[in-house]
Design a protein around this motif. Structure first.
Motif, PDB file in Angstrom:
ATOM      1  N   PRO A  43       0.830  -1.220   0.000  1.00 14.01           N
ATOM      2  CA  PRO A  43       0.000   0.000   0.000  1.00 14.01           C
ATOM      3  C   PRO A  43       0.854   1.255   0.000  1.00 14.01           C
ATOM      4  CG  PRO A  43      -0.767  -1.573   1.642  1.00 14.01           C
ATOM      5  CD  PRO A  43       0.569  -2.067   1.173  1.00 14.01           C
ATOM      6  N   THR A  44       0.478   2.200  -0.816  1.00  8.38           N
ATOM      7  CA  THR A  44       1.152   3.489  -0.842  1.00  8.38           C
ATOM      8  C   THR A  44       0.662   4.338   0.327  1.00  8.38           C
ATOM      9  OG1 THR A  44      -0.565   4.514  -2.203  1.00  8.38           O
ATOM     10  CG2 THR A  44       1.242   3.381  -3.357  1.00  8.38           C
ATOM     11  N   PRO A  45       1.354   5.431   0.664  1.00  9.26           N
ATOM     12  CA  PRO A  45       0.849   6.319   1.727  1.00  9.26           C
ATOM     13  C   PRO A  45      -0.579   6.805   1.455  1.00  9.26           C
ATOM     14  CG  PRO A  45       3.117   6.863   1.210  1.00  9.26           C
ATOM     15  CD  PRO A  45       2.697   5.850   0.183  1.00  9.26           C
ATOM     16  N   GLY A  46      -0.904   7.024   0.179  1.00  6.68           N
ATOM     17  CA  GLY A  46      -2.250   7.472  -0.155  1.00  6.68           C
ATOM     18  C   GLY A  46      -3.298   6.422   0.130  1.00  6.68           C
ATOM     19  N   VAL A  47      -2.964   5.147  -0.136  1.00  4.47           N
ATOM     20  CA  VAL A  47      -3.892   4.062   0.156  1.00  4.47           C
ATOM     21  C   VAL A  47      -4.075   3.914   1.663  1.00  4.47           C
ATOM     22  CG1 VAL A  47      -4.252   1.562   0.026  1.00  4.47           C
ATOM     23  CG2 VAL A  47      -3.469   2.825  -1.987  1.00  4.47           C
ATOM     24  N   ALA A  48      -2.938   3.958   2.406  1.00  5.33           N
ATOM     25  CA  ALA A  48      -3.033   3.860   3.863  1.00  5.33           C
ATOM     26  C   ALA A  48      -3.857   5.013   4.424  1.00  5.33           C
ATOM     27  CB  ALA A  48      -1.626   3.863   4.470  1.00  5.33           C
ATOM     28  N   ALA A  49      -3.691   6.196   3.842  1.00  4.43           N
ATOM     29  CA  ALA A  49      -4.463   7.350   4.309  1.00  4.43           C
ATOM     30  C   ALA A  49      -5.952   7.174   4.041  1.00  4.43           C
ATOM     31  CB  ALA A  49      -3.949   8.623   3.624  1.00  4.43           C
ATOM     32  N   PHE A  50      -6.294   6.494   2.942  1.00  9.89           N
ATOM     33  CA  PHE A  50      -7.694   6.207   2.628  1.00  9.89           C
ATOM     34  C   PHE A  50      -8.338   5.402   3.756  1.00  9.89           C
ATOM     35  CE2 PHE A  50     -10.485   2.821   1.035  1.00  9.89           C
ATOM     36  CZ  PHE A  50     -11.508   3.543   0.439  1.00  9.89           C
ATOM     37  N   PHE A  51      -7.649   4.329   4.192  1.00  6.41           N
ATOM     38  CA  PHE A  51      -8.175   3.483   5.253  1.00  6.41           C
ATOM     39  C   PHE A  51      -8.207   4.242   6.587  1.00  6.41           C
ATOM     40  CE2 PHE A  51      -7.016   0.312   2.131  1.00  6.41           C
ATOM     41  CZ  PHE A  51      -8.029  -0.627   2.252  1.00  6.41           C
ATOM     42  N   GLU A  52      -7.143   4.979   6.876  1.00  3.71           N
ATOM     43  CA  GLU A  52      -7.070   5.675   8.164  1.00  3.71           C
ATOM     44  C   GLU A  52      -8.180   6.728   8.274  1.00  3.71           C
ATOM     45  OE1 GLU A  52      -4.064   8.553  10.752  1.00  3.71           O
ATOM     46  OE2 GLU A  52      -3.268   7.348   9.080  1.00  3.71           O
ATOM     47  N   LEU A  53      -8.423   7.456   7.198  1.00  4.87           N
ATOM     48  CA  LEU A  53      -9.443   8.501   7.234  1.00  4.87           C
ATOM     49  C   LEU A  53     -10.821   7.912   7.522  1.00  4.87           C
ATOM     50  CD1 LEU A  53      -9.811  11.522   4.879  1.00  4.87           C
ATOM     51  CD2 LEU A  53     -11.745   9.997   5.170  1.00  4.87           C
ATOM     52  N   LEU A  54     -11.168   6.814   6.837  1.00  6.88           N
ATOM     53  CA  LEU A  54     -12.484   6.223   7.040  1.00  6.88           C
ATOM     54  C   LEU A  54     -12.633   5.634   8.438  1.00  6.88           C
ATOM     55  CD1 LEU A  54     -13.127   4.506   3.578  1.00  6.88           C
ATOM     56  CD2 LEU A  54     -14.134   6.604   4.458  1.00  6.88           C
ATOM     57  N   ARG A  76      -2.784  -4.333  10.590  1.00  2.00           N
ATOM     58  CA  ARG A  76      -1.586  -3.906  11.334  1.00  2.00           C
ATOM     59  C   ARG A  76      -0.487  -3.532  10.346  1.00  2.00           C
ATOM     60  NH1 ARG A  76       0.027  -4.746  16.547  1.00  2.00           N
ATOM     61  NH2 ARG A  76      -1.614  -6.290  16.875  1.00  2.00           N
ATOM     62  N   SER A  77      -0.364  -4.362   9.282  1.00  2.00           N
ATOM     63  CA  SER A  77       0.658  -4.092   8.276  1.00  2.00           C
ATOM     64  C   SER A  77       0.294  -2.859   7.444  1.00  2.00           C
ATOM     65  CB  SER A  77       0.814  -5.314   7.365  1.00  2.00           C
ATOM     66  OG  SER A  77       1.684  -5.035   6.299  1.00  2.00           O
ATOM     67  N   LEU A  78      -0.972  -2.709   7.128  1.00  2.00           N
ATOM     68  CA  LEU A  78      -1.419  -1.624   6.269  1.00  2.00           C
ATOM     69  C   LEU A  78      -1.306  -0.275   6.972  1.00  2.00           C
ATOM     70  CD1 LEU A  78      -4.602  -1.759   4.031  1.00  2.00           C
ATOM     71  CD2 LEU A  78      -4.026   0.290   5.296  1.00  2.00           C
ATOM     72  N   LEU A  79      -1.683  -0.200   8.257  1.00  2.00           N
ATOM     73  CA  LEU A  79      -1.728   1.067   8.985  1.00  2.00           C
ATOM     74  C   LEU A  79      -0.438   1.374   9.733  1.00  2.00           C
ATOM     75  CD1 LEU A  79      -5.317   0.723  10.524  1.00  2.00           C
ATOM     76  CD2 LEU A  79      -4.660   2.168   8.592  1.00  2.00           C
ATOM     77  N   GLY A  80       0.351   0.357   9.996  1.00  2.00           N
ATOM     78  CA  GLY A  80       1.507   0.537  10.871  1.00  2.00           C
ATOM     79  C   GLY A  80       1.094   0.238  12.299  1.00  2.00           C
ATOM     80  N   ASP A  81       2.044  -0.233  13.118  1.00  2.00           N
ATOM     81  CA  ASP A  81       1.710  -0.738  14.454  1.00  2.00           C
ATOM     82  C   ASP A  81       1.089   0.334  15.339  1.00  2.00           C
ATOM     83  OD1 ASP A  81       1.947  -3.022  16.414  1.00  2.00           O
ATOM     84  OD2 ASP A  81       3.042  -1.433  17.487  1.00  2.00           O
TER      85      ASP A  81
END
Length: 872
Positions: free
Chosen positions: A698-709, A826-831
């Motif tokens: 996942p790119t930072p943009g993809v991770a940000a997509f999940f984190e925002l939601l 955990r892997s997608l968002l960081g620990d």
């Protein structure tokens, strides 16, 4: 200056006048108008020479034969008919000075009025209502009735053509009231001059009463009764003194009007409209034939009788003359004037048009506005309630116009002029309504099928499928077109010329839209031969469009995705893959999810993306109460298909584009309206699992997509663990707009004060009580003197209540987040972010509580992506 008027509207072709047009020396247009005006001005009364009315709600007359003890029950049975027959005689008829009985001329049973009575005391009032209808139909102020005969018709009964003799001075007509009793046949045929009518009682004979009346100078014949028995009360009708009315008078009046109007089409076909001002003023709600007064009613009834047969339509309208002076006021010497028909109505009072300019030469009364003071000099008209809509919506007026035209055609079905006008008006409606409701096109197409007008049917269907029809109507097309095709082909062996029906629509639409709509139409087709023929042709057109279409857009994805699901050897050159990749790149901004796609809302409409089946397509409108689960599944299918094809960069860009849109819209979000469970189960988990399955980092943009939601939607309304206040301190609860609430808040914020009192009237005490929940405060009223006193005591339970609500909220969020716990997220968002957003460590901090009671915690080995991969 508002005036009500009748508008005589010609729909004849304006391609040119006939050989005897305006240059005809026999009569000019102005002279012809003078003749028509004189004829209409001379009409003082009007009416028809016969009427027929059906009464579903009626009164049993309580018919009793003299000498018998009981009344005849209704509906009439064979047994009761036999009883009546036993008291009757064979009905005679008059021939010159003789009265004869001859069953070859008249075969009916009759009972004289002196031999029966109507015993129901409610019968006279019901008879009066019939007489009022008869008087209105005859154009008379009133009519009086005298009982004449009781007539019984049995199978084979008839009466040959004859006229009713005027049996008493002043008698002008005959009324027959057919009582309930099932029968067939026995229609009454009437004629006067060139006019012919057929009146029937059989269709309503089982339960209803039918009343028929005609003037005495009208020829009529009773056709043989086919079966059953018909029981009729016959009355002699008399008109008021001083009123002279007869079929001859009405017929002559009608013929004069008809003679003048018939010249319109042949000599002045270029003139499409004439207006005749009425005597009375009418409101918008009262302008209809039923509400016309005095001579207005007479004139309009006379015109209505002959207009259709002359190729004209009679309508009603409000006419307004506007003139402006240099300062914006009204004066009548101005050259800047206009006359407008504000709203045009059918004779039934239904609006069929608005804002129609009219020239003074089209007003029958010459110089109508000269020497007239303005009715108003204000800046506009005010209404007592809500404002009127800005004109009438086209689909409403078109529906009303269509209804009027169909009604006129039904009344004059065999008249060739009416047929020609009906086809022209319906064609004009189609030409003018290409962007309006498809129900109009459907109604015209269905009418064309019923009346066997093949060309009109084809035009209506072509208009229905016109590419200019708004895209929101695309969802309606399969239903409308499927029903039409079923009606067109179910009962006939018509040729299936699909190219002529769908050709223009097919050429203008995209692969995706055509693929979707053609399948829905096919599913609605009922006849197997029609379904098979259409399916074969529709499938062939997909290949034709694929070869011929030079460019593609988002609407074509459904076709591409389905095609890509086939064995890859069918696309050895990668054509479909290349088309899909290009389209995904060019249309990415239109493919993304938007804020309004995230939940369930009320039933309004908005523009957004939609998905269907396991493939992707778009349309412009869908209801906000959609099930977003399906929408999320289809978006995920689009991303996964990109991963399958090896174009993961396109999938990543698509998700990143979604994040940009969500982030921009975040200030206007209302996450309480979003569907959190669907968001987790059908979007976040499948997308994260898909990226893991295809080993996409996942790119930072993809991770940000999940984190925002997760942070801004799933965590919505979660607060920190409530802190315990000092002493008796409570939160403020007052309205902050009154002194009583200011005193209440001071008490609530006090750490030392446990009780408080307020002596005030009932309204003030009630206002305070509304802010204080009983689970936290004790409230009582002391009625020792007036005004009473409200006493409030703190129970010390406020913190407990807040902790309880906090735990409920935390348990609800814990349940929503449970599917996200595992290595994938955990892997997608960081620990660190995972522990904050998924494990809720920041929320649990400060509490001694572990996992929330009642919520199952997943083990680290229970990965969110496992079940998702099993569904792929």
């Amino acid at each position: 200056m508002d005036r009500e008027l009748i508008e005589i509207d010609s729909t004849a072709s304006e391609s040119g006048s006939s050989a005897s047009g305006y240059g005809d020396p026999e009569v000019g247009f102005d002279e012809w108008k003078e003749d028509l005006l004189g004829c209409l001005d001379g009409i003082k009364s009007s009416g028809d020479f016969s009427i027929s009315r059906r009464y579903a709600v009626h009164v049993n007359p309580g018919l009793q034969i003299v000498g018998q003890e009981t009344a005849i029950p209704l509906p009439l049975t064979d047994h009761e008919a036999e009883t009546i027959r036993g008291a009757c005689r064979e009905a005679p008829f008059g021939k010159g000075d003789e009265t004869l009985v001859d069953t070859s001329v008249r075969k009916t049973w009759e009972l004289d009025a002196t031999r029966f009575i109507c015993t129901n005391p409610s019968w006279p009032a019901f008879l009066d209502s019939i007489l009022r209808d008869v008087a209105a139909g005859f154009g008379l102020p009133e009519v009086k009735a005298k009982p004449h005969k009781l007539l019984l018709y049995e199978k084979g009964s008839f009466f040959k053509r004859h006229k009713d003799s005027e049996k008493e001075a002043g008698m002008v007509a005959t009324l027959v009231v057919c009582l309930p009793g099932i029968h067939t046949g026995g229609d009454v045929h009437l004629s006067f001059g060139s006019e012919k009518r057929e009146l029937a009682t059989a269709p309503a004979s089982r339960f209803d009463v039918t009343a028929m009346a005609w003037f005495s100078d009208v020829d009529h014949e009773v056709k043989p009764l086919g079966s059953g028995n018909r029981l009729v009360l016959a009355y002699k009708l008399f008109q008021p003194s001083g009123v002279v009315q007869s079929a001859q008078l009405l017929f002559g009046q009608s013929q004069r009007v008809k003679s003048i109007l018939s010249k319109w089409q042949t000599r002045f076909s270029g003139r499409s409209m004439l207006a005749y001002p009425l005597d009375h003023l009418y409101t918008k709600s009262s302008l209809s034939m039923n509400n016309l007064k005095g001579r207005d009613r007479a004139v309009c009834h006379s015109l209505r009788e002959v207009s259709a047969t002359c190729g004209l339509y009679l309508t009603l309208a409000h006419m307004t003359r506007s003139e402006m002076d240099d300062c914006g006021g009204y004066y009548f010497d101005s050259e800047e004037s206009s006359t407008e028909l504000e709203t045009i109505y059918s004779c039934d009072g239904a609006p069929i048009g608005s804002s129609c300019q009219i020239d003074e030469s089209e007003i029958l009364v010459p110089d109508f506005f000269e020497d007239r003071d303005p009715d108003s000099e204000d800046e506009g008209e005010f209404t007592g309630n809500e404002s009127m809509p800005a004109a009438f919506r086209y689909h409403n007026t078109a529906d009303n116009l269509l209804s009027m035209v169909k009604s006129v055609h039904e009344e004059h079905r065999e008249n060739p002029i009416v047929k020609s006008n009906t086809l022209k008006v319906m064609t004009d409606i189609l030409d003018a309504s290409q962007s309006s409701s498809s129900s109009i096109h459907f109604a015209i197409a269905r009418w064309a099928l019923e009346t066997n007008h093949e060309d009109l049917f084809q035009k209506a269907l072509e208009t229905l499928l016109n590419p200019k029809v708004p895209k929101e109507l695309l969802a309606e097309l399969p239903k409308f077109v499927g029903n039409l095709l079923n009606e067109a082909y179910a009962k006939t062996s018509r040729d299936f010329n699909w190219d002529s029906i769908f050709g223009p629509f097919l050429q203008s639409t995209t692969l995706g839209v055509w693929n979707s709509i053609s399948k829905k139409i096919a599913a609605l087709l009922e006849a197997k031969a029609v379904k098979d023929s259409f399916n074969l042709w529709a499938r062939s057109q997909l290949d034709v469009k694929l070869d011929a279409q030079a460019s593609f857009d988002v609407h074509d994805h459904e076709f591409f995705l389905k095609s890509l699901g086939r064995p890859m050897e069918n696309d050895s050159e990668g054509t479909l893959k290349s088309i899909f990749e290009t389209t995904l790149e060019e249309a990415r901004s239109r493919l993304v999810l938007r804020m309004q796609d995230l939940g369930l809302h009320n039933s309004t409409f908005y523009s957004s993306s939609t998905y269907s089946s396991s493939t992707y397509s778009t349309s412009c409108y869908h209801p906000l109460d959609h099930d977003c689960r399906l929408l999320f599944r289809q978006f995920t299918a689009l991303v996964k298909q990109s991963l399958v094809l090896g174009i993961s960069d396109k999938a990543v860009l698509l998700v990143e584009e979604c994040h940009k849109g969500f982030n921009a819209a975040r200030p206007s979000w209302d996450p309480s309206r979003f569907h959190k469970e669907a968001l987790v189960q059908e979007l976040l988990v499948p997308l994260a699992s898909a990226f893991r399955s295809y080993q996409i980092t996942p790119t930072p943009g993809v991770a940000a997509f999940f984190e925002l939601l997760i942070r801004d939607v799933l965590h919505h309304q979660i607060a920190k663990h409530p802190e315990k206040p000092n002493g008796w301190r409570h939160k403020r609860r007052g309205c902050r707009n009154c002194k009583d609430c200011d005193a209440l808040d001071a008490f609530l914020e006090s750490e030392d004060q446990g009780s408080w009192s307020l002596r005030a009237n009932a309204d003030r005490r009630k206002h305070i009580e509304l802010h204080l929940p009983s689970s936290i405060f004790m409230k009582r009223t002391v009625s020792d003197r007036s005004p009473y006193m409200l006493v409030v005591e703190k129970l010390g339970t406020e913190h407990e209540e807040e902790v309880r609500r906090f735990r409920q909220q935390l348990a609800a969020v814990d349940g929503v987040l449970a599917p996200l716990r595992g290595d994938i997220f955990r892997s997608l968002l960081g620990d660190a972010t995972y522990r904050e957003l998924i494990e809720l460590e920041h929320v649990r901090a400060g509490t001694t509580q572990g996992p929330v009671a009642g919520v199952k915690r997943l083990s680290e080995s229970d990965l969110a992506g496992d079940s998702a991969r099993q569904r792929m």
